[in-house]
Design a protein around this motif. Structure first.
Motif, short mmCIF file in Angstrom:
data_model
loop_
_atom_site.label_atom_id
_atom_site.label_comp_id
_atom_site.label_asym_id
_atom_site.label_seq_id
_atom_site.Cartn_x
_atom_site.Cartn_y
_atom_site.Cartn_z
N SER A 25 0.83 -1.21 0.00
CA SER A 25 0.00 0.00 0.00
C SER A 25 0.86 1.25 0.00
CB SER A 25 -0.92 -0.02 1.22
OG SER A 25 -1.70 1.16 1.29
N ALA A 26 1.95 1.19 0.80
CA ALA A 26 2.85 2.34 0.82
C ALA A 26 3.49 2.55 -0.55
CB ALA A 26 3.93 2.13 1.89
N THR B 59 0.97 4.10 -2.86
CA THR B 59 0.83 5.53 -2.54
C THR B 59 2.03 6.32 -3.04
OG1 THR B 59 -0.50 4.99 -0.60
CG2 THR B 59 0.48 7.19 -0.68
N ALA B 60 3.23 5.78 -2.79
CA ALA B 60 4.43 6.47 -3.22
C ALA B 60 4.49 6.57 -4.74
CB ALA B 60 5.67 5.73 -2.70
N ALA C 12 1.88 6.64 -6.77
CA ALA C 12 0.89 7.64 -7.18
C ALA C 12 1.41 9.05 -6.94
CB ALA C 12 -0.42 7.41 -6.44
N GLU C 13 2.08 9.24 -5.76
CA GLU C 13 2.63 10.56 -5.47
C GLU C 13 3.77 10.92 -6.42
OE1 GLU C 13 3.79 10.48 -1.43
OE2 GLU C 13 1.76 10.62 -0.64
N GLN D 19 -5.44 -0.39 -9.17
CA GLN D 19 -4.04 -0.39 -8.79
C GLN D 19 -3.72 -1.65 -7.99
OE1 GLN D 19 -3.51 3.17 -6.48
NE2 GLN D 19 -4.58 2.37 -4.68
N VAL E 13 -0.28 1.83 -11.02
CA VAL E 13 -1.33 2.81 -10.65
C VAL E 13 -1.87 3.44 -11.93
CG1 VAL E 13 -1.83 4.94 -9.38
CG2 VAL E 13 -0.20 3.27 -8.45
#
Length: 594
Positions: A48-49, A52-53, A55-56, A234, A252
Motif C-alpha cells: 500500500s505504501a 501511494t508512493a 501515485a505521489e 491499482q 497505478v
C-alpha cells in the motif's frame, strides 16, 4: 556401555529436549502463524505504501497528462465547432501555450497531415512524424512519448484527440509537454530515493521515467510486458528486473486504459520485514529449550553422571563416594544417593563375611587333606614294616607295590593342602613326582636306558588326579618290567602328558602316552610272569577318569595311550568299580600285563 548407545535419543538430555520441543511446539506454531499473519499484514502495508508512493511520484505526470488531455479535448471541440480552419485559428493555440507553462506546443493537423493551426510551424508536413500514423490508423485519443519532438526538438509527451466534423474524421489536435517541465509541477517532489517510477500508455510505450528515459527498460519486470500490466485498478506484485535485481512493483492507473504509472523499490527491505517476525518466535523457542536443558543438566543430569562415576569407581576399587552435599540436591536425588551408599556398604560387609567364610573353608579343607596324607603315610610306614619282615621276595615285591600306590594317593593330598587352592591340582607336577619315584624303585639293576619325559600343564580335580596317578604308576611299572633292548642297542622309555585342545563344553582334552622298546628283554620270562592285577588296575583307573585306552603293539615298540577330558567337580560321583582280569597273559603276547 550397552549396545545401541550411539542412538542420540537414548540419553536423558536428548529425551528431555525432545519432550520439551513437543510440548512447546503448539505455542511455537501459534507464534509462527501469528508472525506469518503479521508478515502478511506488513506485506500489504508495504504494498500500500508503494502504491501511494508511486501515485505521489507520478503526480507530476498525472497532472501534466491530465492538463494536456483537457486542453486537447477543448481545442478539438473548438476546431470541430468552427468547421475546420478559420481566421485566428492559430492565435487560439498560441494563447493556450502561453497560458500553460508546462505546454511547449499545441496545434491542429488535418487529415492530410499538414499542420493547419498551431502555436508554431504552421503549414509543416507532419506525416513523417510519430503521431500522425497512429492517429490516422486508430482515430482514437492517444498519449505518446517521443525522445525528440518534431517541433520542440526535445523529449516530450504528446496528447492527441481526433477532430470530427459532421461525423467525418478531419484530423487531430495535439498538445506537447516536455519531460523537463513535468517534475516542476507541485506534488511531484516527494519521490523517495529507492523508488523508480515510469509511465506508459495503452500500447506499452514508456512515456516518462524518473531517471534517464533511455535506461527505463532496465527497470521493467522480466516476463511481464507493459501491456499485460494495464488494468483499471491499482495493484502490486514481486518480480525481477532485467538486471536481476529483486524488486516489488506497483501499477497505478493515471488515466484508466490510457496512461499508467509503474513504481518499484528493492525487495530486501520487504524480505527482512517478513522474515524477522518468523525468526523471533523460533529464536525464543530455541532459547527456551537451551534454558530448560541447562536447568535439567544442572539439577539432574550432572548428578546422575556423577553417580555413575561413583558406581564405576566402587566396582573397581570398592571406594564409596557421595554426591554433592545433601542441601544442594533435590530430595529425590538425595534419597537415591543414600540408598546407593547403603547398598554399597552392605555389599562390602557381605563380601567381607564371604571372604572370611571362604578362608575358614580353605583352612578346614587343607587340614582334612593334611590329615588324610598323614594317615596314608602312616599306612605306608606300616607296609614298610611288613616289607622288612616278609619272608619271600614275592611278598616283599607285592607289599612294595602296595606301598607305592598308597604314597601316590598321599602325594595328591599333599598337593591339595600345600597349594594355593584346595580345589584343583597340577597333574603335570604330580605325574613328574610320582613317575620319578616309580622309575627309581623299578630300576633295581644296572640297566642303561633312555627316559624321555614331557608334561603339559593340566589342572584336574582329585576325583581324576588320583586314578590318573595310579594308572600312570602301574603303566610305568609294567613298561620297566617288560621292556627290552633293540638289535641296535637302543632301550627307550617315552612318557608324555599333552593338552590336545578344548572341546565344545570348554573342557581340556588331554593325552597320557607311555611307550617302551621291546626287543631282547632285560629279565627272563619266568621272572616277569604276572597275575593280571596291573591290567585290571589300569583298565579300572582308565574307566574312572572317563578315558579311552588304546594300545599299539609292534615288533619293536609297545605304545600305551589314554585320552581323557578334564572333568568338572561332581560331588555325587560314584566310586569306581575295579573288575578283576582273570588268567595269565601267554608268553607269545607281545606285551603281557602284570
Amino acid at each position: 556401555m550397552s549396545g545401541g548407545s550411539w542412538w542420540p535419543f537414548r540419553g536423558l538430555a536428548a529425551r528431555v529436549a525432545g519432550i520439551l520441543a513437543i510440548a512447546l511446539m503448539p505455542i511455537g506454531a501459534i507464534a509462527v502463524y501469528q508472525a506469518v499473519q503479521i508478515g502478511a499484514d506488513e506485506q500489504r502495508r508495504v504494498e500500500s505504501a508503494l502504491l501511494t508512493a508511486t501515485a505521489e511520484a507520478a503526480a507530476g505526470e498525472a497532472l501534466a497528462i491530465s492538463a494536456a488531455g483537457g486542453a486537447v479535448a477543448t481545442l478539438a471541440a473548438h476546431v470541430a465547432a468552427d468547421g475546420g480552419v478559420v481566421d485566428g485559428c492559430s492565435e487560439m493555440f498560441v494563447n493556450v501555450v502561453r497560458s500553460t507553462p508546462q505546454f511547449s506546443f499545441a496545434g491542429y493537423v488535418d487529415a492530410e497531415g499538414i499542420l493547419r493551426c498551431a502555436s508554431a510551424d504552421v503549414g509543416r508536413d507532419m506525416r513523417d512524424g510519430l503521431l500522425y500514423p497512429v492517429m490516422n490508423r486508430d482515430r482514437q485519443p492517444a498519449v505518446l512519448a517521443s525522445g525528440l519532438g518534431a517541433i520542440s526538438g526535445t523529449s516530450v509527451i504528446v496528447s492527441a484527440v481526433p477532430v470530427r466534423i459532421d461525423g467525418d474524421y478531419a484530423g487531430f489536435v495535439v498538445v506537447s509537454v516536455p519531460h523537463s517541465r513535468i517534475f516542476g509541477i507541485p506534488g511531484s517532489s516527494t519521490v523517495e530515493a529507492n523508488l523508480n517510477v515510469l509511465t506508459f500508455n495503452a500500447e506499452g510505450d514508456v512515456l516518462s521515467a524518473g531517471g534517464d528515459l533511455g535506461n527505463a527498460a532496465q527497470m521493467l519486470p522480466v516476463g511481464r510486458p507493459l501491456t499485460s500490466l494495464i488494468t483499471n485498478r491499482q495493484y502490486a506484485f514481486n518480480g525481477r528486473t532485467i538486471s536481476g535485481e529483486r524488486r516489488i512493483f506497483a501499477v497505478v492507473p493515471i488515466i484508466p486504459g490510457v496512461v499508467h504509472a509503474l513504481g518499484s523499490w528493492p525487495r530486501p527491505t520487504l524480505g527482512w520485514m517478513r522474515l524477522s517476525p518468523i525468526l523471533f518466535p523460533v529464536l525464543m523457542l530455541m532459547v527456551g529449550l537451551v534454558v530448560a536443558m541447562g536447568a535439567v543438566n544442572a539439577l539432574v543430569i550432572r548428578h546422575i553422571r556423577h553417580l555413575r562415576r561413583n558406581m564405576a569407581a566402587f566396582s573397581t576399587s570398592r571406594q564409596i563416594e557421595t554426591l554433592a552435599p545433601r542441601g544442594r540436591l533435590s530430595q529425590e536425588l538425595a534419597e537415591i544417593d543414600e540408598a546407593w551408599t547403603d547398598l554399597a556398604n552392605r555389599l562390602i560387609r557381605d563380601e567381607a563375611e564371604l571372604e572370611n567364610m571362604v578362608h575358614e573353608k580353605n583352612v578346614l579343607l587343607k587340614e582334612v587333606h593334611h590329615r588324610v596324607k598323614n594317615n596314608l603315610q602312616l599306612i605306608a610306614s606300616i607296609v614298610n614294616l611288613k616289607i622288612r619282615r616278609a619272608a619271600t621276595p614275592e611278598a616283599r615285591r607285592t607289599l612294595k607295590e602296595v606301598q607305592m600306590r598308597v604314597m601316590s594317593i598321599a602325594s595328591v593330598h599333599r598337593a591339595l593342602y600345600s597349594g594355593p587352592t584346595s580345589g584343583q591340582v597340577a597333574a603335570d607336577e604330580l605325574l613328574q613326582s610320582v613317575i620319578a619315584s616309580t622309575i627309581s624303585a623299578g630300576l633295581t639293576d644296572d640297566r642303561s636306558i633312555t627316559i624321555n619325559q614331557s608334561y603339559a600343564p593340566v589342572q584336574l580335580y582329585p576325583d581324576q588326579a588320583v586314578p590318573l596317578l595310579l594308572m600312570a604308576s602301574e603303566a610305568v611299572t609294567n613298561a620297566l618290567k617288560y621292556m627290552g633292548r633293540l638289535d641296535s642297542g637302543e632301550a627307550t622309555l617315552d612318557i608324555a602328558l599333552t593338552a590336545e585342545g578344548v572341546n565344545e563344553n570348554g573342557q581340556t582334552t588331554a593325552l597320557l602316552r607311555i611307550a617302551n622298546t621291546r626287543g631282547r628283554p632285560f629279565l627272563p620270562p619266568e621272572q616277569v610272569s604276572g597275575s593280571g592285577l596291573g591290567r585290571s588296575l589300569i583298565a579300572g583307573f582308565a574307566t574312572q577318569i572317563g578315558g579311552t585306552l588304546v594300545t599299539d603293539v609292534s615288533e619293536d615298540w609297545y605304545d600305551f595311550r589314554v585320552t581323557f577330558e578334564a572333568d568338572t567337580f561332581n560331588p555325587q560321583a560314584q566310586d569306581a568299580n575295579l573288575q578283576d582280569v582273570e588268567g595269565e597273559v601267554p608268553p607269545a603276547d607281545p606285551k603281557p600285563a602284570d
